[in-house]
Design a protein around this motif. Structure first.
Motif, PDB file in Angstrom:
ATOM      1  N   THR A  40      50.927  38.553  44.279  1.00 10.56           N
ATOM      2  CA  THR A  40      50.333  38.139  42.689  1.00 10.56           C
ATOM      3  C   THR A  40      50.891  37.491  42.131  1.00 10.56           C
ATOM      4  O   THR A  40      50.171  37.049  41.481  1.00 10.56           O
ATOM      5  CB  THR A  40      51.371  39.772  42.190  1.00 10.56           C
ATOM      6  N   HIS A  43      48.784  34.426  42.142  1.00  5.66           N
ATOM      7  CA  HIS A  43      47.779  34.366  41.071  1.00  5.66           C
ATOM      8  C   HIS A  43      48.162  33.572  39.737  1.00  5.66           C
ATOM      9  O   HIS A  43      47.073  33.583  39.197  1.00  5.66           O
ATOM     10  CB  HIS A  43      47.131  35.736  40.831  1.00  5.66           C
ATOM     11  N   ARG A  46      48.004  29.879  40.698  1.00  3.06           N
ATOM     12  CA  ARG A  46      46.233  29.516  41.359  1.00  3.06           C
ATOM     13  C   ARG A  46      45.112  29.405  39.821  1.00  3.06           C
ATOM     14  O   ARG A  46      44.161  28.612  39.590  1.00  3.06           O
ATOM     15  CB  ARG A  46      45.738  30.646  42.193  1.00  3.06           C
ATOM     16  N   THR A  48      43.742  32.675  38.999  1.00  2.00           N
ATOM     17  CA  THR A  48      43.429  34.028  39.455  1.00  2.00           C
ATOM     18  C   THR A  48      43.918  35.028  38.519  1.00  2.00           C
ATOM     19  O   THR A  48      43.471  36.174  37.987  1.00  2.00           O
ATOM     20  CB  THR A  48      42.986  34.269  40.180  1.00  2.00           C
ATOM     21  N   MET A  49      44.736  34.669  37.504  1.00  2.00           N
ATOM     22  CA  MET A  49      44.502  36.024  36.329  1.00  2.00           C
ATOM     23  C   MET A  49      45.716  35.102  35.041  1.00  2.00           C
ATOM     24  O   MET A  49      46.261  34.322  34.809  1.00  2.00           O
ATOM     25  CB  MET A  49      46.216  36.555  36.513  1.00  2.00           C
ATOM     26  N   ASP A 257      41.674  36.947  45.398  1.00  5.66           N
ATOM     27  CA  ASP A 257      41.826  36.253  46.438  1.00  5.66           C
ATOM     28  C   ASP A 257      41.255  35.304  47.307  1.00  5.66           C
ATOM     29  O   ASP A 257      41.965  35.219  48.790  1.00  5.66           O
ATOM     30  CB  ASP A 257      42.996  35.882  45.878  1.00  5.66           C
ATOM     31  N   THR A 284      36.853  33.879  36.981  1.00  3.56           N
ATOM     32  CA  THR A 284      37.979  34.956  36.885  1.00  3.56           C
ATOM     33  C   THR A 284      39.337  33.739  37.238  1.00  3.56           C
ATOM     34  O   THR A 284      40.214  33.532  36.948  1.00  3.56           O
ATOM     35  CB  THR A 284      38.278  35.498  38.489  1.00  3.56           C
ATOM     36  N   ALA A 285      38.557  31.921  37.238  1.00  2.00           N
ATOM     37  CA  ALA A 285      39.669  31.224  37.444  1.00  2.00           C
ATOM     38  C   ALA A 285      39.195  29.641  36.623  1.00  2.00           C
ATOM     39  O   ALA A 285      39.189  28.534  37.203  1.00  2.00           O
ATOM     40  CB  ALA A 285      40.384  30.455  38.999  1.00  2.00           C
ATOM     41  N   PRO A 297      42.757  28.714  44.339  1.00  2.84           N
ATOM     42  CA  PRO A 297      41.560  30.084  44.393  1.00  2.84           C
ATOM     43  C   PRO A 297      40.937  30.491  45.400  1.00  2.84           C
ATOM     44  O   PRO A 297      40.302  29.641  45.932  1.00  2.84           O
ATOM     45  CB  PRO A 297      40.774  30.316  43.134  1.00  2.84           C
ATOM     46  N   SER A 325      41.800  40.562  38.821  1.00  6.75           N
ATOM     47  CA  SER A 325      40.957  39.854  37.236  1.00  6.75           C
ATOM     48  C   SER A 325      40.474  40.665  36.613  1.00  6.75           C
ATOM     49  O   SER A 325      39.248  41.562  37.055  1.00  6.75           O
ATOM     50  CB  SER A 325      40.694  38.459  37.253  1.00  6.75           C
TER      51      SER A 325
END
Length: 404
Positions: A40, A43, A46, A48-49, A257, A284-285, A297, A325
């Motif tokens: 987590t 994320h 990267r 992605t959150m 991911d 998402t990213a 990602p 996400s």
């Protein structure tokens, strides 16, 4: 004190920061003796959150010793060894009293509709400083901390802070019963413990799906039947193994991911969805900072969810514990509806799920330590993140020790 701090996508640093202090009567200060790196956390690095605040201390898994308690904290005293639950909860609101502690109405400072509040996360989760540090402030300490018996070591306890509980919760979400056939998507550390949890909850056969050879070897050591999605199509493999029926239940432990197959029949099959997956990545990213092989990602955010729906039997059950996400809007809802599937998803109710698992460990009925593959000092955390992020061979679960 030393702490691992998020400064932006692709930018984490071991900083000297101010020691935490009691801010509320329900707080406690814990000296961290073990922390750990979780997928987590990746994320946030990267991209992605979204929603991370610069300066946030990372990490949501820890074991430690109580140093100080606020005036309203009962049942804990300085010197107590404790597990820190990854998610915070008050213990007295409606949801907490039902054991649904991940949705505590008061822990998240953003309000009761904001959802789960956890350590080291983005602003929507509360933006509470995390646990990859020498000390941490623990809000709602009386319910967020679980006392540790002396006979359970820090190394035995650290996976109870999040990973084992989350995996067990995933098996519960999937409704596993005696004799079930189960597919676990993702053979990282959560997937590994999901395999163990599925068997303990009665599964007859378990398949593990991943694309990393060393993870599949670890899954096979648990007597899971392994499927490498870079060598065969996982949906077809599961259908063949179940005589065309599909598995009874799926535990999805990959999340946003997810990666496309790089070779084999599935690579060609899903190449047709490349444009769709690219759009999901952009969704998402939107902010990334790729550095060579690091902080890349996943290139197929919805693929594991798609595989889950396609490979489960009609009237089957899916438990989703992979992190997705809130910005991801893709899901094969039509297929799921057409197959009369039951889908349950969400964050683990750590405070209610963990105590029985602690009893398993304390009683010698389950050993978590074989799943720890690296022990690193907190001072080497950045390098450890780099190796874990690249999926270097053998890097399954890294435990960090402050002050070593």
């Amino acid at each position: 004190m030393k702490a691992l701090v998020w400064h932006g996508e692709g930018d984490i640093r071991l900083d000297n920061v101010a020691d935490p202090a009691i801010q509320d009567p329900n707080d406690a200060i814990v000296r961290i003796t073990r922390s750990a790196i979780c997928g987590t956390d990746l994320h946030f690095i990267r991209g992605t959150m979204a929603g991370m605040r610069e300066g946030t201390i990372l990490g949501h898994e820890a074991v430690g010793v109580v140093e100080e308690v606020g005036a309203a904290v009962r049942g804990l005293t300085p010197g107590d060894r404790v597990i820190v639950c990854s998610t915070m909860s008050c213990g007295v609101c409606r949801y907490c009293r039902m054991g649904q502690t991940a949705q505590c109405d008061v822990a998240n400072p953003n309000g009761p509709q904001a959802g789960t509040c956890f350590f080291g996360g983005p602003a929507p989760t509360g933006s509470v400083d995390g646990l990859q540090a020498e000390y941490a402030r623990i809000p709602w300490a009386a319910n967020t901390l679980i006392p540790l018996p002396d006979k359970v070591s820090d190394d035995e306890a650290i996976l109870l802070s999040d990973i084992f509980a989350t995996a067990w919760f995933g098996a519960q979400l999937a409704g596993i019963t005696r004799g079930d056939t189960v597919a676990v998507y993702g053979a990282g550390i959560v997937g590994q413990l999901a395999i163990a949890s599925a068997y303990r909850q009665g599964a007859g056969r378990v398949w593990a799906v991943d694309g990393v050879e060393t993870r599949l070897v670890k899954a096979a050591e648990q007597k899971a039947e392994v499927i490498d999605f870079n060598r065969e199509d996982p949906v077809e493999a599961l259908m063949d193994a179940t005589m065309g029926v599909g598995v009874d239940a799926v535990i999805e432990a990959v999340g946003v991911d997810a990666q496309r197959p790089s070779s084999g029949p599935a690579a060609e099959k899903y190449a047709a969805q490349a444009e769709k997956f690219d759009a999901e990545v952009a969704q998402t990213a939107p902010e990334t900072n790729v550095q060579g092989e690091n902080w890349v990602p996943g290139d197929a955010p919805s693929l594991s969810a798609q595989w889950a729906v396609e490979s489960v039997a009609k009237y089957g059950r899916i438990g989703m514990i992979g992190v997705f996400s809130p910005d991801l809007t893709s899901f094969p809802i039509g297929q799921a509806t057409n197959k009369n599937l039951t889908l349950r998803a969400g964050n683990c109710d750590h405070r209610s799920v963990t105590p029985p698992l602690l009893d398993l460990v304390a009683g010698g009925l389950f050993d978590t330590t074989p799943f720890i593959t690296q022990q690193e000092p907190l001072t080497d955390a950045v390098d450890a993140y780099l190796s874990f992020d690249r999926r270097d061979e053998g890097w399954l679960k890294t435990v960090l020790t402050p002050g070593s």
